[in-house]
Enzyme design. Structure first.
Site, PDB file in Angstrom:
ATOM      1  NE  ARG A  71      -5.373  -1.195   4.038  1.00 26.90           N
ATOM      2  CZ  ARG A  71      -4.203  -1.544   3.495  1.00 26.90           C
ATOM      3  NH1 ARG A  71      -3.750  -0.885   2.439  1.00 26.90           N
ATOM      4  NH2 ARG A  71      -3.499  -2.520   3.996  1.00 26.90           N
TER       5      ARG A  71
ATOM      6  CD  GLU B 193      -7.137  -4.319  -1.127  1.00 28.77           C
ATOM      7  OE1 GLU B 193      -8.071  -4.196  -0.326  1.00 28.77           O
ATOM      8  OE2 GLU B 193      -5.944  -4.407  -0.769  1.00 28.77           O
TER       9      GLU B 193
END
Length: 770
Positions: free
Chosen positions: A320, A722
């Site tokens: 990621r 997030e």
């Protein structure tokens, strides 16, 4: 939406957190508040005091002789598999056999009548360990030729070498970004109660009940159906309770079954911080080629991460990081590589943003480098490189089809008065003096979905009782983010009833099986849709019954606020439910949802790993004391994209909290291991999270109320857990501008993170030639 205003708790409306009053009055029950049955035992871990070595012996005689001790657990006492690795790699033992992998690794557990007795006894052990060479840092691991803990990833598109060679300008650099401790208010805790035969119930503070169930089952050597895991709420998680809770739950369950008594384990803060993984710190080596307008031609970057002794979640975390090393910018030619490095430290793990922040800050550093090299406003360089039509393909070959950043950034630039304030900052710094100011406006583009495609699923269970009250259960876990409130709003909206009619019960593996972790910002997306599916099933049955019993067409049955309109008749919701019960209509349903249209081929580095992107932008202004390196955040303006927010009040709280936590990561929160591998910042006394005094003096936060998710998410909302975290990059860049002013902005200061006052002062001295 029809009837919304007439029901309490409708979607797209502000609604207090369902436990808000309990939180502030202290009446909210956590795992440690569960009444302890008579005979409850307490466990404490015994930790290794060597970073790397051969375990030659373990003398526990003094431990066993200590007052109140019932027994000890070691690797020899595990009836099943001695492994709690979340990916099944077998590299993460409950207790080690043969080799000590990091300073602070649990070697055994002592079980005693009281927590105090267990803690006092645990330090009496004598471990025989022959030390081996240890690599603590990323640089040491690279120098020693340490392997990767899992297969690295390469994302590549276009001809990088030729693009860099042909670019009018090239910059090569390195950036070091520190890790971060989760510092949840409620620490790790597990409470296991033995049952009949092979059964055990575990109450835990975990983001992933199904994984705990799996780990306890495999360590005990029993099927998953023998293990029940319950989670009422957590006092914070931030990723630190996604896999790190496995150890504590397994130890409690092992002891509970061994002595057939309830067992609780609650480490103190020092042991919690020493023995559990953190955000990965990284070293980014980058080369960027660009033209005179600041437009990027090519990027070649490697992100090396300190992963620790085992794989844990380091593979997907470093993946990621690469997925977000573009942030909002198009790279015509790009090569991104990860190095998930093994080190002789605790195994690092999930943390809010899950590697995304580490990749995104690399993208912003390259933008900053270009701006200083050309003497331009970094915001102009950002705009020149934004994704747009014809320049919309990411390094992983997913198209950016919903790019709203140009509008969002323009709005924030206007509302924050960026141009005028930047001019004022430049004028202030031109006068010289000790106090320098800086301002920066940075964007966020964050992909939403688990990159492990199979995690993008969720279940829910709804019972409508014959009095019209509703019982809601889903696979997500509540850690303070308001997930339960949002899902209840979805169900209230579906049935068009007041939210007070709905009771949300604890997350338990007994009701919803095979759940995914509450992580990746997907809690509301997944569980809201699963709950909606369950509600629609029951509604369809009620519609069928209502139409048949009144002799009308099903199209003439409509759910209205707290009633159902059947043709020309308005029937109270609870009355219709009771009639349906009397007619033997099934009033329970299990809902399910799987995210559509996502796929990922890791070997090829291509796919559509994200269902959609969430966006945001922040403008931060700081003051820096160039004599001490200390700084103050004067003002922050944020405009964030939550789509059609399910609950704007809760989402604003997430944006504010995420920003402040991100600011802590980039400024004050410094993890430090000594050369023996001992974590020295292992308590709030030595590890500095943001305080009330660190909050921006002026803090303006808004949601982009015009945004609507183009994908079919729950009520067209967007994830908000997030993405706001990375808005804090604007603080680091504002500090950088203030530092750069001492050398007339001729050079990028290349501040590493966290930008502690010491680092800021050293950067000032370096630019001054000191």
């Amino acid at each position: 939406m029809k009837g919304d205003a007439a029901i309490g708790g409708a979607v797209h409306r502000d609604r207090p957190h369902d436990s808000a009053e309990k939180h502030v009055t202290g009446r909210a029950d956590y795992t440690d508040d569960i009444p302890e049955p008579l005979g409850t035992l307490h466990a404490c871990l015994g930790l290794a005091e060597v970073a790397h070595g051969r375990l030659t012996g373990l003398d526990l005689s003094a431990v066993l002789a200590a007052p109140g001790v019932v027994g000890v657990l070691t690797a020899a006492d595990i009836p099943g598999r001695n492994d709690i690795s979340p990916n099944g790699t077998g590299d993460d033992p409950v207790f080690p056999v043969g080799t000590v992998a990091f300073h602070g690794q649990p070697l055994f557990a002592v079980i005693a009548e009281t927590r105090e007795a267990a803690r006092r006894a645990a330090v009496l052990a004598r471990a025989g360990i022959d030390p081996l060479p240890a690599a603590i840092t990323i640089e040491e691991a690279l120098a020693a030729g340490y392997p990767d803990v899992t297969a690295p990833l390469v994302l590549e598109r276009g001809a990088v070498g030729p693009a860099l060679a042909a670019a009018p300008h090239r910059i090569t650099g390195r950036m070091t970004v520190g890790g971060q401790d989760h510092m949840y208010l409620e620490g790790q805790i597990a409470f296991a109660v033995p049952g009949e035969d092979d059964e055990v119930t575990v109450h835990a503070s975990t983001q992933h009940p199904t994984e705990v169930q799996q780990m306890v089952a495999q360590v005990l050597g029993v099927p998953a159906n023998a293990v029940v895991v319950n989670v009422r709420r957590m006092g914070g998680g931030f990723g630190g309770k996604e896999t790190q809770m496995n150890l504590f739950c397994v130890v409690a369950a092992l002891a509970a079954k061994r002595w057939n008594r309830p067992v609780k384990i609650r480490p103190d803060r020092d042991q919690d911080m020493i023995a559990t993984g953190k955000r990965h710190d990284v070293v980014v080596d980058y080369e960027v080629g660009f033209d005179a307008d600041g437009v990027i031609h090519g990027v070649d970057a490697t992100i090396a991460a300190r992963c620790g002794f085992s794989a844990d979640l380091s593979g997907p975390v470093t993946d990621r990081a690469l997925f977000h090393a573009d942030n909002a910018y198009f790279y015509p030619a790009v090569r991104l590589r990860s190095r998930p490095l093994k080190t002789d430290t605790v195994s690092n793990t999930a943390f809010r943003g899950f590697g995304g922040p580490q990749g995104m800050i690399a993208a912003e550093r390259m933008i900053e480098e270009i701006a200083y090299a050309l003497g331009r406003d970094p915001l102009a360089i950002r705009r020149a490189n934004f994704y747009r039509e014809g320049r919309d393909l990411t390094p992983y070959h997913q198209r950016v089809e919903d790019m709203i950043l140009p509008r969002l950034v323009a709005e924030l630039e206007d509302s924050a008065e960026y141009a005028a304030r930047r001019a004022a900052v430049l004028a202030h710094n031109a006068q010289g003096g000790i106090l320098r100011r800086g301002i920066a406006l940075t964007p966020v583009k964050f992909g939403i979905s688990f990159t492990a495609t199979w995690y993008n699923q969720a279940g829910a269970l709804i019972h409508v009782y014959k009095d019209g009250s509703i019982h809601l259960n889903h696979g997500g876990t509540e850690m303070g983010q308001g997930l339960n409130t949002k899902v209840a709003q979805v169900v209230a909206d579906a049935f068009q009833v007041d939210i007070e009619r709905i009771r949300i019960t604890r997350t338990t593996t007994e009701k919803v099986p095979n759940t995914s972790a509450t992580a990746a910002s997907s809690g509301s997306d997944l569980n809201g849709m699963a709950a909606l599916d369950a509600a629609e099933q029951i509604k369809a049955r009620l519609v069928g019954f209502a139409a048949e019993s009144r002799g009308v067409d099903p199209a003439d049955v409509r759910f209205a606020p707290n009633e159902v309109r059947i043709g020309g008749e308005a029937v109270p919701f609870d009355r219709l439910v009771h009639e349906a019960y009397m007619a033997r209509v099934h009033l329970s349903a299990a809902g399910f949802y799987r995210t559509p249209d996502i796929h990922w081929d890791r070997a090829a580095g291509k796919g559509r790993p994200f269902y959609y992107f969430a966006y945001g932008a922040s403008c931060s202004e700081v003051s820096v004391d160039t004599l001490t390196g200390e700084y103050r955040v004067e003002r922050v303006d944020i405009l964030h994209d939550a789509g059609r927010s399910l609950n704007p009040a809760l989402d604003l709280g997430q944006v504010e909290g995420g920003f402040v936590q991100g600011m802590g990561w980039l400024t004050t929160e410094e993890l430090w291991w000594d050369d023996q591998g001992r974590l020295r910042t292992h308590a709030p006394s030595t590890y500095k999270i943001p305080l009330a005094s660190d909050i921006p003096r002026v803090f303006n936060v808004r949601l982009a109320d015009w945004s609507e998710n183009r994908e079919m998410t729950i009520k067209r909302s967007k994830a908000v857990g997030e993405p706001p975290f990375m808005l804090a990059i604007s603080v680091l860049e504002a500090i950088s501008m203030a530092v750069a002013s001492v050398a007339e902005y001729r050079e990028c200061p290349r501040l590493d993170a966290p930008a502690t006052p010491e680092r800021v002062l050293m950067a000032v001295e370096r630019l001054r030639g000191g």
